[in-house]
Design a protein around this motif. Structure first.
Motif, PDB file in Angstrom:
ATOM      1  N   GLU A  44       0.819  -1.218   0.000  1.00 41.89           N
ATOM      2  CA  GLU A  44       0.000   0.000   0.000  1.00 41.89           C
ATOM      3  C   GLU A  44       0.847   1.260   0.000  1.00 41.89           C
ATOM      4  O   GLU A  44       0.505   2.272  -0.620  1.00 41.89           O
ATOM      5  N   SER A  45       2.000   1.207   0.664  1.00 42.48           N
ATOM      6  CA  SER A  45       2.854   2.394   0.765  1.00 42.48           C
ATOM      7  C   SER A  45       3.537   2.754  -0.548  1.00 42.48           C
ATOM      8  O   SER A  45       4.047   3.869  -0.699  1.00 42.48           O
ATOM      9  N   LEU A  46       3.563   1.813  -1.494  1.00 43.02           N
ATOM     10  CA  LEU A  46       4.264   2.057  -2.759  1.00 43.02           C
ATOM     11  C   LEU A  46       3.331   2.283  -3.943  1.00 43.02           C
ATOM     12  O   LEU A  46       3.796   2.554  -5.045  1.00 43.02           O
ATOM     13  N   VAL A  47       2.024   2.175  -3.718  1.00 49.55           N
ATOM     14  CA  VAL A  47       1.077   2.288  -4.833  1.00 49.55           C
ATOM     15  C   VAL A  47       1.166   3.653  -5.505  1.00 49.55           C
ATOM     16  O   VAL A  47       1.202   3.772  -6.735  1.00 49.55           O
ATOM     17  N   GLU A  48       1.226   4.726  -4.702  1.00 52.71           N
ATOM     18  CA  GLU A  48       1.266   6.071  -5.270  1.00 52.71           C
ATOM     19  C   GLU A  48       2.504   6.260  -6.135  1.00 52.71           C
ATOM     20  O   GLU A  48       2.432   6.817  -7.244  1.00 52.71           O
ATOM     21  N   SER A  49       3.649   5.800  -5.644  1.00 54.62           N
ATOM     22  CA  SER A  49       4.884   5.925  -6.408  1.00 54.62           C
ATOM     23  C   SER A  49       4.825   5.114  -7.701  1.00 54.62           C
ATOM     24  O   SER A  49       5.298   5.564  -8.748  1.00 54.62           O
ATOM     25  N   GLU A  50       4.255   3.917  -7.635  1.00 54.67           N
ATOM     26  CA  GLU A  50       4.142   3.077  -8.826  1.00 54.67           C
ATOM     27  C   GLU A  50       3.269   3.748  -9.883  1.00 54.67           C
ATOM     28  O   GLU A  50       3.557   3.692 -11.074  1.00 54.67           O
ATOM     29  N   LEU A  51       2.188   4.373  -9.436  1.00 52.76           N
ATOM     30  CA  LEU A  51       1.259   5.002 -10.386  1.00 52.76           C
ATOM     31  C   LEU A  51       1.800   6.322 -10.936  1.00 52.76           C
ATOM     32  O   LEU A  51       1.796   6.545 -12.149  1.00 52.76           O
ATOM     33  N   PHE A  52       2.228   7.202 -10.041  1.00 50.78           N
ATOM     34  CA  PHE A  52       2.556   8.573 -10.437  1.00 50.78           C
ATOM     35  C   PHE A  52       4.054   8.846 -10.561  1.00 50.78           C
ATOM     36  O   PHE A  52       4.445   9.891 -11.079  1.00 50.78           O
ATOM     37  N   GLY A  53       4.891   7.913 -10.079  1.00 49.46           N
ATOM     38  CA  GLY A  53       6.325   8.152 -10.104  1.00 49.46           C
ATOM     39  C   GLY A  53       6.762   9.031  -8.938  1.00 49.46           C
ATOM     40  O   GLY A  53       5.940   9.531  -8.168  1.00 49.46           O
ATOM     41  N   HIS A  54       8.070   9.234  -8.798  1.00 48.89           N
ATOM     42  CA  HIS A  54       8.563  10.096  -7.729  1.00 48.89           C
ATOM     43  C   HIS A  54       9.852  10.788  -8.156  1.00 48.89           C
ATOM     44  O   HIS A  54      10.546  10.345  -9.066  1.00 48.89           O
ATOM     45  N   GLU A  55      10.144  11.869  -7.465  1.00 48.08           N
ATOM     46  CA  GLU A  55      11.377  12.604  -7.683  1.00 48.08           C
ATOM     47  C   GLU A  55      12.462  12.081  -6.733  1.00 48.08           C
ATOM     48  O   GLU A  55      12.170  11.459  -5.705  1.00 48.08           O
ATOM     49  N   ARG A  56      13.673  12.337  -7.085  1.00 55.88           N
ATOM     50  CA  ARG A  56      14.792  11.951  -6.218  1.00 55.88           C
ATOM     51  C   ARG A  56      14.645  12.617  -4.849  1.00 55.88           C
ATOM     52  O   ARG A  56      14.384  13.825  -4.757  1.00 55.88           O
ATOM     53  N   GLY A  57      14.784  11.828  -3.784  1.00 58.70           N
ATOM     54  CA  GLY A  57      14.697  12.361  -2.437  1.00 58.70           C
ATOM     55  C   GLY A  57      13.280  12.555  -1.927  1.00 58.70           C
ATOM     56  O   GLY A  57      13.075  13.125  -0.857  1.00 58.70           O
ATOM     57  N   ALA A  58      12.299  12.098  -2.673  1.00 56.00           N
ATOM     58  CA  ALA A  58      10.906  12.290  -2.263  1.00 56.00           C
ATOM     59  C   ALA A  58      10.606  11.547  -0.975  1.00 56.00           C
ATOM     60  O   ALA A  58       9.762  11.968  -0.184  1.00 56.00           O
ATOM     61  N   PHE A  59      11.294  10.439  -0.748  1.00 52.12           N
ATOM     62  CA  PHE A  59      11.137   9.671   0.484  1.00 52.12           C
ATOM     63  C   PHE A  59      12.392   8.831   0.676  1.00 52.12           C
ATOM     64  O   PHE A  59      13.277   8.806  -0.177  1.00 52.12           O
ATOM     65  N   THR A  60      12.483   8.134   1.794  1.00 53.90           N
ATOM     66  CA  THR A  60      13.651   7.298   2.082  1.00 53.90           C
ATOM     67  C   THR A  60      13.844   6.275   0.970  1.00 53.90           C
ATOM     68  O   THR A  60      12.885   5.656   0.501  1.00 53.90           O
ATOM     69  N   ASN A  61      15.092   6.118   0.553  1.00 54.37           N
ATOM     70  CA  ASN A  61      15.481   5.183  -0.516  1.00 54.37           C
ATOM     71  C   ASN A  61      15.097   5.658  -1.920  1.00 54.37           C
ATOM     72  O   ASN A  61      15.328   4.933  -2.889  1.00 54.37           O
ATOM     73  N   ALA A  62      14.543   6.857  -2.039  1.00 52.73           N
ATOM     74  CA  ALA A  62      14.256   7.397  -3.373  1.00 52.73           C
ATOM     75  C   ALA A  62      15.516   8.069  -3.899  1.00 52.73           C
ATOM     76  O   ALA A  62      15.667   9.297  -3.877  1.00 52.73           O
ATOM     77  N   SER A  63      16.470   7.259  -4.360  1.00 58.30           N
ATOM     78  CA  SER A  63      17.786   7.779  -4.742  1.00 58.30           C
ATOM     79  C   SER A  63      17.815   8.367  -6.143  1.00 58.30           C
ATOM     80  O   SER A  63      18.795   9.006  -6.521  1.00 58.30           O
TER      81      SER A  63
END
Length: 449
Positions: free
Chosen positions: A208-227
């Motif tokens: 559940e914690s990764l659904v948003e990132s999977e759908l919309f993507g993320h920027e570098r540093g958006a959360f822990t481990n978002a390298s």
């Protein structure tokens, strides 16, 4: 009756444009006039139902160049060339370049109308033939993808064929294993988004914690481990189709963001405030009744209504028993090629048992059975308490099935004899549809006398 189609007239002389416009409008034609070739080109489209009438000698781009440019956009669009006195060689060159016809200026109004009428009719027939070929190609493609001859599968193919070229979001419903992803892929591959990607996402398989990132993507540093920056599934589906399997499992807070993306066709990556326009189509799939999920509060009503515009129901295998053997043979051929094995023969007793089996696992379970047959493994069929025990010996099943088949065959033979071989009367006598009687006769090698 108003003529179907439109006329574009291109001429740098305003008097000719006004005279021609009046001539066509008096006859009920829709006409637009343009003073230059450069002005008309942005209005030309491959599927436009119309005809272009153009002067040859104009400032800037001349009529012959316009003819060639139109041919690059819509190769079969009729173009009628207007030539001045003594320009016959130029007119012949236009015909060789693909012009529909040429007229010498000033053209008699009745002749101008007649040529435009013939050109419009030719264009209409051309577009109709093109549309028919496209539909036939889609139908042929669907028959090779969505296998079966049952009425339920024929209706499914018809629905997919109709929706494939309509750019609306869709909801595919069906039990586990019926082929919802195959249906979604068919909507994509047989539609106008086939040039884009088909991007699948199983909403149940992602934390559940990764659904948003999977759908919309993320920027570098958006959360822990978002390298590093990550492109989401929606962005990957640019110009194509996003397939959301088990959409009922999507968290409610993500449903809100998905609804906004569907309504506005823009997204924001996690950790960014930048709005990114995305052109994509969503095909969502669910194995449950989403209306019930809405009533329970686990699925948003507004998202349900947004997805439920185009609804596709995939039938369970138990409702189309006549497709079982066709599908089984198809899968056995696939498995035999994969494992470098011969395609096995299926005894009539086994065939009869498989056609009567309820298939709780649907097509996915049938595929497993095909693999077991090819590999020579014991059949592993799921059964509930109301079904014949799966532990019954194969010899018991074969003996029973043989007896049933022998009895059914004899009943059909007797009924045919009573009704002088007439199929319709025999079907009525036996109380079964004529199609089923034909299938049984073919199964037992019986012919109409």
């Amino acid at each position: 009756m108003t003529p179907i189609g439109e006329i574009y007239l291109v001429d740098d002389e305003i008097e000719i444009r006004q005279a021609c416009q009046q001539t066509f409008e008096l006859e009920g034609y829709a006409i637009k006039t343009f003073s230059s070739a450069e002005e008309v080109l942005p209005h030309i489209a491959p599927d436009w139902l119309g005809v272009v009438i153009s002067d040859v000698k104009m400032p800037g781009m001349d009529g012959l160049t316009l003819l060639n440019r139109i041919g690059e956009i819509a190769s079969d669009l009729p173009v009628v060339i207007l030539t001045g006195h003594g320009d016959v060689p130029m007119a012949l060159e236009a015909i060789r370049s693909g012009a529909y016809d040429f007229l010498e200026k000033p053209a008699p109004p009745e002749y101008l109308i007649e040529v435009a009428k013939r050109a419009l009719e030719a264009r209409r027939l051309c577009l109709e033939n093109r549309s028919l070929k496209q539909r036939l190609a889609v139908d042929f493609d669907l028959e090779s993808r969505i296998l079966g001859s049952s009425p339920e599968i024929q209706r499914l193919r018809k629905t997919v064929s109709s929706l494939a070229s309509i750019d609306v979001d869709a909801l595919v419903l069906g039990e586990t294993g019926v082929g919802k992803e195959l249906t979604a892929r068919s909507l994509h591959d047989c539609g106008n988004r086939q040039g884009g990607k088909f991007v699948p996402l199983n909403c149940c398989a992602i934390p559940e914690s990764l659904v948003e990132s999977e759908l919309f993507g993320h920027e570098r540093g958006a959360f822990t481990n978002a390298s590093s920056r990550r492109i989401g599934k929606i962005e990957l589906a640019q110009g194509g189709t996003l397939f959301l399997d088990e959409v009922e499992s999507m968290p409610l807070d993500i449903q809100v963001k998905l609804l906004r993306a569907l309504q506005e066709r823009v997204i924001e990556r996690v950790g960014s405030n930048q709005l990114i326009p995305v052109d994509f189509r969503v095909v969502a799939a669910s194995k449950i009744d989403l209306r019930e999920a809405v009533s329970k509060g686990t699925f948003r009503e507004d998202l349900f209504f947004r997805l439920n515009v185009a609804r596709v129901s995939v039938p369970p295998l138990r409702d189309r028993a006549e497709d079982v053997m066709l599908l089984l043979h198809h899968f056995m051929v696939v498995m035999a090629e994969r494992f470098n094995k011969p395609v096995p023969d299926v005894a009539s007793s086994v065939s009869n048992h498989l056609q009567q089996y309820p298939w709780p696992g649907n097509v996915r379970e049938l595929r497993n059975v095909a693999q077991q047959l090819v590999l020579g493994l014991p059949l592993d069929l799921s059964c509930d308490e109301n079904e014949v025990s799966c532990e019954a010996s194969s010899s018991d099943i074969i003996v029973l099935d043989d007896l049933v088949e022998h009895y059914e065959k004899q009943l059909i033979i007797d009924a045919l004899a009573r009704n002088d071989g007439r199929i319709e009367k025999t079907a009525l006598d036996l109380g079964i549809p004529r199609k089923r009687l034909y299938l049984r006769m073919r199964k037992y090698g019986l012919r109409k006398e």
